[in-house]
Design a protein around this motif. Structure first.
Motif, PDB file in Angstrom:
ATOM      1  N   ASN A  35     121.604  51.020 -81.136  1.00 25.27           N
ATOM      2  CA  ASN A  35     122.763  50.951 -82.023  1.00 25.27           C
ATOM      3  C   ASN A  35     124.046  51.143 -81.206  1.00 25.27           C
ATOM      4  O   ASN A  35     124.075  51.905 -80.249  1.00 25.27           O
ATOM      5  CB  ASN A  35     122.659  52.041 -83.084  1.00 25.27           C
ATOM      6  N   ASP A  36     125.097  50.464 -81.613  1.00 26.39           N
ATOM      7  CA  ASP A  36     126.407  50.629 -80.989  1.00 26.39           C
ATOM      8  C   ASP A  36     127.065  51.860 -81.597  1.00 26.39           C
ATOM      9  O   ASP A  36     127.684  51.799 -82.655  1.00 26.39           O
ATOM     10  CB  ASP A  36     127.261  49.382 -81.236  1.00 26.39           C
ATOM     11  N   TRP A  37     126.899  53.001 -80.954  1.00 25.67           N
ATOM     12  CA  TRP A  37     127.372  54.278 -81.486  1.00 25.67           C
ATOM     13  C   TRP A  37     128.882  54.287 -81.699  1.00 25.67           C
ATOM     14  O   TRP A  37     129.368  54.904 -82.634  1.00 25.67           O
ATOM     15  CB  TRP A  37     126.984  55.425 -80.570  1.00 25.67           C
TER      16      TRP A  37
ATOM     17  N   TRP B 224     121.696  62.142 -90.471  1.00 21.39           N
ATOM     18  CA  TRP B 224     121.953  60.740 -90.117  1.00 21.39           C
ATOM     19  C   TRP B 224     121.012  60.351 -88.986  1.00 21.39           C
ATOM     20  O   TRP B 224     120.772  61.143 -88.078  1.00 21.39           O
ATOM     21  CB  TRP B 224     123.399  60.554 -89.654  1.00 21.39           C
ATOM     22  N   SER B 225     120.485  59.147 -89.066  1.00 19.74           N
ATOM     23  CA  SER B 225     119.659  58.608 -87.988  1.00 19.74           C
ATOM     24  C   SER B 225     120.301  57.336 -87.480  1.00 19.74           C
ATOM     25  O   SER B 225     120.655  56.455 -88.264  1.00 19.74           O
ATOM     26  CB  SER B 225     118.242  58.282 -88.482  1.00 19.74           C
TER      27      SER B 225
ATOM     28  N   LYS C  16     122.651  71.262 -89.574  1.00 21.08           N
ATOM     29  CA  LYS C  16     122.628  69.801 -89.725  1.00 21.08           C
ATOM     30  C   LYS C  16     122.534  69.178 -88.345  1.00 21.08           C
ATOM     31  O   LYS C  16     123.073  69.713 -87.374  1.00 21.08           O
ATOM     32  CB  LYS C  16     123.884  69.320 -90.434  1.00 21.08           C
ATOM     33  N   ALA C  17     121.863  68.034 -88.275  1.00 21.53           N
ATOM     34  CA  ALA C  17     121.704  67.342 -86.993  1.00 21.53           C
ATOM     35  C   ALA C  17     121.760  65.833 -87.204  1.00 21.53           C
ATOM     36  O   ALA C  17     121.545  65.334 -88.304  1.00 21.53           O
ATOM     37  CB  ALA C  17     120.374  67.721 -86.346  1.00 21.53           C
ATOM     38  N   VAL C  18     122.051  65.138 -86.120  1.00 21.80           N
ATOM     39  CA  VAL C  18     122.052  63.672 -86.087  1.00 21.80           C
ATOM     40  C   VAL C  18     120.967  63.254 -85.102  1.00 21.80           C
ATOM     41  O   VAL C  18     120.886  63.784 -83.996  1.00 21.80           O
ATOM     42  CB  VAL C  18     123.431  63.136 -85.638  1.00 21.80           C
ATOM     43  N   LEU C  19     120.126  62.325 -85.517  1.00 19.95           N
ATOM     44  CA  LEU C  19     119.047  61.816 -84.662  1.00 19.95           C
ATOM     45  C   LEU C  19     119.515  60.520 -84.004  1.00 19.95           C
ATOM     46  O   LEU C  19     119.845  59.552 -84.691  1.00 19.95           O
ATOM     47  CB  LEU C  19     117.793  61.571 -85.490  1.00 19.95           C
ATOM     48  N   LEU C  20     119.573  60.522 -82.688  1.00 16.77           N
ATOM     49  CA  LEU C  20     119.981  59.334 -81.936  1.00 16.77           C
ATOM     50  C   LEU C  20     118.758  58.584 -81.437  1.00 16.77           C
ATOM     51  O   LEU C  20     117.728  59.180 -81.139  1.00 16.77           O
ATOM     52  CB  LEU C  20     120.861  59.741 -80.751  1.00 16.77           C
TER      53      LEU C  20
ATOM     54  N   LEU D 158     127.672  57.305 -88.357  1.00 18.98           N
ATOM     55  CA  LEU D 158     127.204  58.192 -87.291  1.00 18.98           C
ATOM     56  C   LEU D 158     128.331  59.109 -86.823  1.00 18.98           C
ATOM     57  O   LEU D 158     128.141  60.316 -86.702  1.00 18.98           O
ATOM     58  CB  LEU D 158     126.677  57.378 -86.110  1.00 18.98           C
ATOM     59  N   LEU D 159     129.494  58.545 -86.588  1.00 21.90           N
ATOM     60  CA  LEU D 159     130.629  59.344 -86.120  1.00 21.90           C
ATOM     61  C   LEU D 159     131.037  60.392 -87.155  1.00 21.90           C
ATOM     62  O   LEU D 159     131.286  61.549 -86.818  1.00 21.90           O
ATOM     63  CB  LEU D 159     131.804  58.425 -85.780  1.00 21.90           C
ATOM     64  N   ARG D 160     131.057  60.012 -88.415  1.00 19.57           N
ATOM     65  CA  ARG D 160     131.404  60.946 -89.486  1.00 19.57           C
ATOM     66  C   ARG D 160     130.360  62.069 -89.574  1.00 19.57           C
ATOM     67  O   ARG D 160     130.704  63.245 -89.684  1.00 19.57           O
ATOM     68  CB  ARG D 160     131.497  60.172 -90.808  1.00 19.57           C
ATOM     69  N   SER D 161     129.086  61.715 -89.496  1.00 21.29           N
ATOM     70  CA  SER D 161     128.018  62.707 -89.573  1.00 21.29           C
ATOM     71  C   SER D 161     128.035  63.638 -88.370  1.00 21.29           C
ATOM     72  O   SER D 161     127.808  64.845 -88.510  1.00 21.29           O
ATOM     73  CB  SER D 161     126.655  62.009 -89.660  1.00 21.29           C
ATOM     74  N   THR D 162     128.335  63.108 -87.199  1.00 20.08           N
ATOM     75  CA  THR D 162     128.406  63.939 -85.999  1.00 20.08           C
ATOM     76  C   THR D 162     129.533  64.951 -86.134  1.00 20.08           C
ATOM     77  O   THR D 162     129.372  66.125 -85.794  1.00 20.08           O
ATOM     78  CB  THR D 162     128.615  63.065 -84.747  1.00 20.08           C
ATOM     79  N   ARG D 163     130.671  64.514 -86.672  1.00 23.41           N
ATOM     80  CA  ARG D 163     131.778  65.444 -86.895  1.00 23.41           C
ATOM     81  C   ARG D 163     131.381  66.542 -87.876  1.00 23.41           C
ATOM     82  O   ARG D 163     131.719  67.710 -87.689  1.00 23.41           O
ATOM     83  CB  ARG D 163     133.004  64.691 -87.412  1.00 23.41           C
TER      84      ARG D 163
END
Length: 65
Positions: A44-46, A38-39, A3-7, A52-57
């Protein structure tokens, strides 16, 4: 599948070229076994994006197992 998050996702800017590039990023990631869960839009104010924080975890927990 990883899984990955796109910033800094530029597809939210409603520009056709950016939408194509981000779509290709999703497609190429999937081709090598990565699912973008998650994108986060560009500018965006990360710190205040709870999704975003939940997906990164979620990504970090899975990677550490």
């Amino acid at each position: 599948m990883l899984k990955a998050v796109l910033l800094s996702d530029t597809s939210y800017d409603d520009h056709h070229g950016c939408q194509i590039v981000v779509s290709q990023m999703h497609r190429f990631a999937a081709a090598v076994g990565i699912r973008i869960i998650w994108s986060s839009p560009v500018r965006n104010d990360w710190c205040n994006d709870h999704g975003l924080l939940r997906s990164t975890r979620r990504c970090m927990l899975k990677a550490s197992l």
